[in-house]
Write an enzyme that holds these catalytic residues in place. Sequence first.
Site, PDB file in Angstrom:
ATOM      1  N   GLU A 223     -28.667  23.088 -32.222  1.00 31.46           N
ATOM      2  CA  GLU A 223     -28.559  24.270 -33.061  1.00 31.46           C
ATOM      3  C   GLU A 223     -29.845  25.105 -32.993  1.00 31.46           C
ATOM      4  O   GLU A 223     -29.961  26.121 -33.661  1.00 31.46           O
ATOM      5  CB  GLU A 223     -28.262  23.875 -34.504  1.00 31.46           C
ATOM      6  N   ARG A 320     -45.185  17.804 -43.820  1.00 30.95           N
ATOM      7  CA  ARG A 320     -46.256  18.542 -44.487  1.00 30.95           C
ATOM      8  C   ARG A 320     -46.348  18.059 -45.934  1.00 30.95           C
ATOM      9  O   ARG A 320     -45.330  18.000 -46.643  1.00 30.95           O
ATOM     10  CB  ARG A 320     -46.005  20.054 -44.445  1.00 30.95           C
ATOM     11  N   ASN A 321     -47.560  17.735 -46.375  1.00 31.92           N
ATOM     12  CA  ASN A 321     -47.780  17.315 -47.758  1.00 31.92           C
ATOM     13  C   ASN A 321     -47.499  18.496 -48.689  1.00 31.92           C
ATOM     14  O   ASN A 321     -48.124  19.546 -48.561  1.00 31.92           O
ATOM     15  CB  ASN A 321     -49.218  16.826 -47.933  1.00 31.92           C
TER      16      ASN A 321
END
Length: 346
Positions: A223, A320-321
């Site tokens: 996709e 990602r924090n």
Amino acid sequence: MSTPQLHSFGLGIATTDAQQEIIEVYYPQPVVDPALETLAGLIRDCGYRGGNECITLTPAHLRSLLDTPEAKTDPAFAAIVDTLAGSEQTVVAMFIAEDRAPTSVAEVYLKLQLLSHRLAKPHGLNLQGAFGVLRNIAWTNHGAIALEDLPARQLLARSQGQLIDVMSVDKFPKMTNYVVPAGIRIADTARVRLGAYVGEGTTVMHEGFINFNAGTEGTAMIEGRISAGVMIGEGSDLGGGCSTMGTLSGGGTAIISVGRDCLIGANAGIGIALGDRCIVEAGLYVTGGTKVSLLDNENNLVELIKAKALSGKNDLLFRRNSQTGAVECKTNKTRIALNADLHTHN
């Protein structure tokens, strides 16, 4: 004289411009390592003497192929030769003796079709300089038309009450106008270029894209974007809007690839290679220079490194924090499984 050794060969129908220069070629059954005994009569009659050469054929040249054992035992091959012999279009034979950088349109088109027929894999053929060899072409409902010839052709069509619909202006056509490999599903065929290697079982959804000299090893859900030179391993899922950085889009000479059973989340992207069973969180773009906090199983910081040090390694989760914004990487313990129902009838 001995029969030349050949890397690959194709009989094709060529489209020419007003100056009789070839602008594209359709090869219905290209081959690698062709049987030289089958081509011996054609080679003798058409004057091929070796090297990489495209030769325009006459019906007599083609009829020599109908007397070969292959034509007598392979009805499909005989039907192709018979059809070409009766064609009013330009029929050519493209001989490739050595896999070197292509120098002609006919040579580039043979290599692109070898890829899309799954007779060669991305990076398995020399396509260096192919962009410079090909011309921008108007791809229309009347076939390929040289841009220099387009205004006159449009005027003529209008004068006859017809319309030339220009679908795209590009150096590369869509793959499905040349070959539809077995066992695939493509929602929007304009988004898969000729020269794509689409593995059996692959589904390409409406927003998915596969460039030339790129593709999938087998069952995969696409996709997102597969850029030129990128290969996706079996069982992997590229989420909506995600992208892979190819050598044509700023990746330099680095070869980007994705291993087996990986997931690149929606709107994420990579500029490094992923090994097997890796996940990139949705919305996260990881390039070689991205600073990554490497975590242990208790989420403790082990070290701060550049992402390129993790290129090609297996079982990684990039995220990602949400509090600090730092890019983190830890061992991936999640296993990706594609929805089998989506690929059952490919």
